[in-house]
Motif scaffolding. Structure first.
Motif, PDB file in Angstrom:
ATOM      1  N   GLY A 235     -18.798 -14.982 -20.511  1.00  0.00           N
ATOM      2  CA  GLY A 235     -20.069 -14.352 -21.714  1.00  0.00           C
ATOM      3  C   GLY A 235     -19.793 -13.112 -19.855  1.00  0.00           C
ATOM      4  O   GLY A 235     -19.119 -12.533 -19.574  1.00  0.00           O
ATOM      5  N   VAL A 236     -20.266 -11.921 -20.301  1.00  0.00           N
ATOM      6  CA  VAL A 236     -20.632 -10.280 -19.067  1.00  0.00           C
ATOM      7  C   VAL A 236     -21.652  -9.930 -18.917  1.00  0.00           C
ATOM      8  O   VAL A 236     -22.922 -10.200 -19.713  1.00  0.00           O
ATOM      9  N   GLN A 237     -22.072 -10.015 -17.839  1.00  0.00           N
ATOM     10  CA  GLN A 237     -22.933  -9.158 -16.766  1.00  0.00           C
ATOM     11  C   GLN A 237     -23.572  -7.795 -16.964  1.00  0.00           C
ATOM     12  O   GLN A 237     -24.721  -7.648 -17.542  1.00  0.00           O
ATOM     13  N   SER A 238     -22.121  -7.356 -16.812  1.00  0.00           N
ATOM     14  CA  SER A 238     -22.854  -5.430 -17.018  1.00  0.00           C
ATOM     15  C   SER A 238     -21.557  -4.566 -17.225  1.00  0.00           C
ATOM     16  O   SER A 238     -20.333  -5.379 -17.339  1.00  0.00           O
ATOM     17  N   ILE A 356     -19.763  -4.770 -26.103  1.00  0.00           N
ATOM     18  CA  ILE A 356     -19.130  -4.538 -25.111  1.00  0.00           C
ATOM     19  C   ILE A 356     -18.403  -2.686 -24.839  1.00  0.00           C
ATOM     20  O   ILE A 356     -19.213  -2.320 -24.064  1.00  0.00           O
ATOM     21  N   LEU A 357     -18.486  -2.599 -26.324  1.00  0.00           N
ATOM     22  CA  LEU A 357     -18.566  -1.110 -25.952  1.00  0.00           C
ATOM     23  C   LEU A 357     -19.610  -0.379 -26.996  1.00  0.00           C
ATOM     24  O   LEU A 357     -19.829   0.343 -25.638  1.00  0.00           O
ATOM     25  N   LEU A 358     -20.610  -1.172 -27.298  1.00  0.00           N
ATOM     26  CA  LEU A 358     -22.286  -0.671 -26.752  1.00  0.00           C
ATOM     27  C   LEU A 358     -22.739  -0.478 -25.730  1.00  0.00           C
ATOM     28  O   LEU A 358     -23.218   0.481 -25.936  1.00  0.00           O
ATOM     29  N   ALA A 359     -22.414  -1.348 -25.150  1.00  0.00           N
ATOM     30  CA  ALA A 359     -23.082  -1.538 -24.000  1.00  0.00           C
ATOM     31  C   ALA A 359     -22.803   0.166 -23.364  1.00  0.00           C
ATOM     32  O   ALA A 359     -23.252   0.042 -22.391  1.00  0.00           O
ATOM     33  N   ASP A 372     -26.730  -3.705 -17.256  1.00  0.00           N
ATOM     34  CA  ASP A 372     -26.742  -5.316 -17.640  1.00  0.00           C
ATOM     35  C   ASP A 372     -26.900  -5.501 -19.391  1.00  0.00           C
ATOM     36  O   ASP A 372     -28.081  -4.776 -20.002  1.00  0.00           O
ATOM     37  N   THR A 373     -25.431  -7.026 -19.136  1.00  0.00           N
ATOM     38  CA  THR A 373     -26.093  -7.509 -20.598  1.00  0.00           C
ATOM     39  C   THR A 373     -25.821  -8.984 -20.932  1.00  0.00           C
ATOM     40  O   THR A 373     -25.330  -9.162 -20.837  1.00  0.00           O
ATOM     41  N   PRO A 374     -27.705  -8.926 -20.417  1.00  0.00           N
ATOM     42  CA  PRO A 374     -27.623 -10.317 -20.676  1.00  0.00           C
ATOM     43  C   PRO A 374     -27.342 -11.377 -22.390  1.00  0.00           C
ATOM     44  O   PRO A 374     -26.913 -12.088 -22.962  1.00  0.00           O
ATOM     45  N   GLU A 375     -27.896 -10.300 -23.198  1.00  0.00           N
ATOM     46  CA  GLU A 375     -27.391 -10.203 -24.482  1.00  0.00           C
ATOM     47  C   GLU A 375     -25.822 -10.545 -24.947  1.00  0.00           C
ATOM     48  O   GLU A 375     -25.136 -11.366 -25.425  1.00  0.00           O
ATOM     49  N   LEU A 376     -24.930 -10.788 -23.433  1.00  0.00           N
ATOM     50  CA  LEU A 376     -23.373 -11.236 -23.829  1.00  0.00           C
ATOM     51  C   LEU A 376     -23.137 -12.379 -23.372  1.00  0.00           C
ATOM     52  O   LEU A 376     -21.596 -12.536 -22.926  1.00  0.00           O
ATOM     53  N   ALA A 377     -24.469 -13.370 -22.865  1.00  0.00           N
ATOM     54  CA  ALA A 377     -24.162 -14.479 -22.012  1.00  0.00           C
ATOM     55  C   ALA A 377     -23.741 -15.199 -23.388  1.00  0.00           C
ATOM     56  O   ALA A 377     -23.562 -16.425 -24.192  1.00  0.00           O
ATOM     57  N   ILE A 378     -22.593 -14.760 -23.738  1.00  0.00           N
ATOM     58  CA  ILE A 378     -21.380 -15.829 -24.999  1.00  0.00           C
ATOM     59  C   ILE A 378     -20.749 -16.045 -24.502  1.00  0.00           C
ATOM     60  O   ILE A 378     -19.989 -16.011 -23.929  1.00  0.00           O
TER      61      ILE A 378
END
Length: 380
Positions: A235-238, A356-359, A372-378
């Motif tokens: 997943g992605v953090q930020s 990622i694109l939207l962030a 920060d992208t907690p929703e991307l803890a995929i």
């Protein structure tokens, strides 16, 4: 009394019919496809995908006959250079006034929700009606108590909530599903042979043209390579967007130089346009960069630092800019999906790339701060 000549003629005819029967039977049994399109005009995504679906395609110097039968269209918009009506007339395809009617009696669905005249969101990406199409299609599936293999071009939706709802419903309904960019499917020049379990520290891809539309291909290419690392995706953090001088503060120059050395297509004259970039921090410490420039490349390039290698590895994911034959990979994958119900690549890749694109676009709206992208803890 029947002559020997007549018997020979009958025998020859019977033999020809016998030999032709498998082909005729195969043709009669081709799964039927309904296509849901924003707009269909020359060189649009509908053209480079659907036209191959209708007429067959060349791939790696070989010709491939269509394995599916396209029987219906829904078309949202008809521009002045519309191809949908002529193609429908040429191929005996009916254009329906609604999505539901277009998929009522088909075996599979292809959604090309790209191009056309649509407004942009506050983030700058186009409001293509992909979620609306998907919602209507899956309502028909539920009403008719059946599940159809489905292809959705590019990413899921222009809003994260709709993208996540799309993914969740696909998994809930067990829909054989494929989606995403054509770029990770294309030819590598040179071939890298990056195996599962590779250990990276930094990754970089390049993109060009419109950052909202074409930058996405760079993002998904980055993710297609990142997911191969040891331990799988975490997943992605930020995510951060940058422009001009800020780009160079976080862009690994050795990776960019290695990537640019693999360019294939001719680079246009420098118009003085400043580069942009999306910088990505993964939850396990991996760092990624999508370098976007209209003055330095017309290729989708990849470079990485790999453990135990002194120099970066790099390649060009080559697309034929004018011939568009890299789309044949996507058509082939869709045919395989319909015939086997096996997904050709993890759709979690597209969900994560969508986020990622939207962030990154959110970061641009905020002036280039880290988002920060907690929703991307995929993970997958």
């Amino acid at each position: 009394m029947t002559s020997r000549f007549t018997l020979r003629v009958v025998a020859r005819i019977s033999r020809r019919l016998f030999l032709a029967a498998p082909a005729l039977l195969s043709q009669a049994k081709k799964p039927r496809v309904g296509c849901i399109l924003n707009a269909y005009f020359p060189n649009s995504h509908a053209d480079v995908f659907v036209s191959r679906l209708l007429d067959g395609y060349r791939l790696n110097q070989s010709w491939h006959e269509p394995r599916l039968e396209t029987v219906s269209f829904y078309v949202d918009q008809f521009p002045a250079n519309d191809l949908a009506r002529e193609q429908a007339e040429e191929h005996g395809i009916k254009i329906y006034p609604s999505v539901a009617e277009a998929i009522h009696s088909v075996d599979a669905v292809a959604v090309i929700g790209e191009h056309g005249s649509y407004p942009r969101t506050r983030l700058g990406n186009f409001m293509y009606p992909r979620w609306r199409y998907f919602d209507e299609i899956t309502r028909v599936m539920r009403d008719e108590h059946r599940v159809l293999p489905m292809y959705q071009d590019k990413y899921f939706a222009y809003e994260w909530a709709d993208a996540k709802r799309t993914y969740d419903r696909v998994r809930e309904m067990h829909i054989p599903f494929m989606c995403g960019s054509t770029v990770p499917l294309s030819w590598q020049r040179p071939l890298l042979n990056i195996e599962q379990g590779v250990r990276y520290s930094d990754l970089l891809t390049t993109s060009y043209s419109d950052i909202e539309e074409h930058g996405y291909h760079g993002v998904e290419l980055l993710q297609a390579m990142a997911e191969r690392r040891a331990g799988g995706e975490t997943g992605v953090q930020s995510v951060r967007w940058a422009k001009g001088e800020e780009v160079w503060k976080l862009t690994p120059r050795d990776l960019l130089d290695a990537a640019l050395a693999r360019r294939v297509n001719i680079v246009p004259a420098d118009a003085g346009e400043e580069p942009q970039a999306f910088h990505i921090r993964y939850r396990d410490g991996l760092r990624g960069t999508v370098f976007h420039s209209n003055s330095m490349t017309r290729d989708f390039l990849f470079a990485a630092r790999v453990k135990d290698r002194r120099e970066p590895v790099a390649t060009c994911f080559y697309i034929q800019l004018n011939l568009h034959n890299h789309w044949s990979f996507m058509v082939r994958n869709f045919e395989d999906l319909v015939l086997t119900h096996k997904e050709p690549n993890p759709i979690e890749r597209t969900l994560l790339a969508n986020g990622i694109l939207l962030a990154g676009l959110e970061s641009r709206l905020r002036g280039g701060t880290w988002v920060d992208t907690p929703e991307l803890a995929i993970t997958y």
